[in-house]
Write a protein that holds these residues in place. Structure first.
Motif, short mmCIF file in Angstrom:
data_model
loop_
_atom_site.label_atom_id
_atom_site.label_comp_id
_atom_site.label_asym_id
_atom_site.label_seq_id
_atom_site.Cartn_x
_atom_site.Cartn_y
_atom_site.Cartn_z
N ILE A 5 -14.74 -14.40 3.62
CA ILE A 5 -13.84 -13.31 3.24
C ILE A 5 -12.43 -13.68 3.65
O ILE A 5 -12.17 -13.98 4.80
CB ILE A 5 -14.26 -11.99 3.93
N GLN A 6 -11.51 -13.61 2.72
CA GLN A 6 -10.12 -14.00 2.98
C GLN A 6 -9.28 -12.85 3.56
O GLN A 6 -8.58 -13.04 4.53
CB GLN A 6 -9.45 -14.50 1.69
N ASN A 7 -9.34 -11.69 2.93
CA ASN A 7 -8.56 -10.53 3.38
C ASN A 7 -8.96 -9.31 2.55
O ASN A 7 -9.79 -9.40 1.66
CB ASN A 7 -7.05 -10.80 3.30
N VAL A 8 -8.32 -8.19 2.82
CA VAL A 8 -8.54 -6.98 2.05
C VAL A 8 -7.64 -7.04 0.82
O VAL A 8 -6.42 -7.20 0.95
CB VAL A 8 -8.22 -5.71 2.87
N ASP A 9 -8.22 -6.92 -0.36
CA ASP A 9 -7.45 -6.95 -1.60
C ASP A 9 -6.94 -5.56 -1.96
O ASP A 9 -5.78 -5.37 -2.27
CB ASP A 9 -8.32 -7.48 -2.75
N HIS A 10 -7.84 -4.57 -1.94
CA HIS A 10 -7.44 -3.21 -2.24
C HIS A 10 -8.39 -2.21 -1.58
O HIS A 10 -9.50 -2.56 -1.21
CB HIS A 10 -7.36 -2.96 -3.76
N GLN A 12 -9.99 1.71 -2.19
CA GLN A 12 -10.24 2.65 -3.28
C GLN A 12 -10.40 4.07 -2.76
O GLN A 12 -11.04 4.28 -1.73
CB GLN A 12 -11.53 2.27 -4.02
N TRP A 42 -3.66 1.30 -9.94
CA TRP A 42 -3.37 0.48 -8.77
C TRP A 42 -1.92 0.74 -8.38
O TRP A 42 -1.03 0.75 -9.23
CB TRP A 42 -3.57 -1.00 -9.07
N LYS A 44 1.23 -0.15 -5.40
CA LYS A 44 1.69 -1.11 -4.40
C LYS A 44 2.29 -0.41 -3.19
O LYS A 44 3.02 0.57 -3.31
CB LYS A 44 2.79 -2.00 -4.98
N SER A 47 3.89 -4.13 1.30
CA SER A 47 3.22 -5.42 1.46
C SER A 47 1.74 -5.15 1.70
O SER A 47 1.33 -4.01 1.89
CB SER A 47 3.81 -6.21 2.64
N PRO A 49 -2.52 -5.15 1.09
CA PRO A 49 -3.44 -4.75 0.03
C PRO A 49 -2.84 -3.66 -0.84
O PRO A 49 -1.85 -3.02 -0.47
CB PRO A 49 -4.66 -4.21 0.78
N VAL A 50 -3.43 -3.41 -1.98
CA VAL A 50 -2.98 -2.33 -2.86
C VAL A 50 -3.96 -1.17 -2.76
O VAL A 50 -5.07 -1.31 -2.25
CB VAL A 50 -2.82 -2.81 -4.32
#
Length: 126
Positions: A5-10, A12, A42, A44, A47, A49-50
């Motif tokens: 796992i790289q990071n949190v993308d978004h 919900q 989505w 922003k 900076s 995650p979205v």
């Protein structure tokens, strides 16, 4: 070991009125919508995650309860202007559950128009 796992993308959140949700998150929290569909949008932050707003008529919301029975946010925003955020939330008649200094920084917990428990904190400068 290689990280899977790289990071949190978004993150919900469920909402039952997409237009109202986009307006609220834009006007009250200052997020910027960048992709909008009838079932999802989505937005922003400055900076990181979205935020994805996902249309749901199941009347579900994100929340969990601490041992003392108080509802807790699933994630916390970070801010450098918590007193301004507090004022904006008050001006928009947002239900604020908590606004206090926790030692490590100021914390505010509040509820969006769909019942999602949200929170933000302003860390103290070291």
């Amino acid at each position: 070991m290689e990280r899977l796992i790289q990071n949190v993308d978004h993150v919900q959140l469920p909402v039952n009125d997409m237009n109202k949700a986009i307006s609220w998150y834009s006007e009250v929290l200052g997020l910027e919508p960048f992709t909008v569909y009838p079932h999802a949008a989505w937005l922003k932050f400055g900076s990181g995650p979205v935020l994805m707003l996902h249309y749901s008529t199941k009347n579900e919301k994100t929340s969990w309860f601490a041992e003392d029975g108080l509802p807790m946010p699933s994630f916390m925003f970070i801010t450098r202007k918590i007193s301004l955020l507090h004022s904006i939330l008050q001006n928009h008649n947002v239900h604020i559950r908590q606004y206090e200094d926790h030692g490590f920084g100021w914390v505010i917990k509040f509820v969006d128009p769909f019942g999602n428990e949200l929170g933000a904190y302003e860390p103290k400068e070291a």
